[in-house]
Motif scaffolding. Structure first.
Motif: not given
Length: 76
Positions: A55-76
């Motif tokens: 919600e804060k924009g620090a991470v985002r969903r990059v893909k979905k594997v099965g039922n799991a969402h994979i998140f990636g960092a948007m800030v360093r």
């Protein structure tokens, strides 16, 4: 050039972000297992933090594997 808003993070949110920075794109379970074993929070606690970071924009969903969402960092 547009100015980027600063994202304020709590101490625990910063811990979660550090896990993303070390792991790269990861699931909530991978982030939870990467936190220190001695004080490891419950899966649902980490999940809540990841959703708040999204919600804060620090991470985002990059893909979905099965039922799991994979998140990636948007800030360093």
């Amino acid at each position: 050039m547009p100015r980027r808003a600063k994202i304020r993070l709590t101490r625990f949110e910063l811990e979660v972000m550090e896990a993303f920075w070390r792991l790269g794109p990861a699931s909530v379970r991978e982030v939870q297992q990467h936190l220190p074993e001695k004080k490891r929070p419950a899966y649902t606690t980490v999940q809540t933090m990841v959703y708040r970071l999204e919600e804060k924009g620090a991470v985002r969903r990059v893909k979905k594997v099965g039922n799991a969402h994979i998140f990636g960092a948007m800030v360093r």
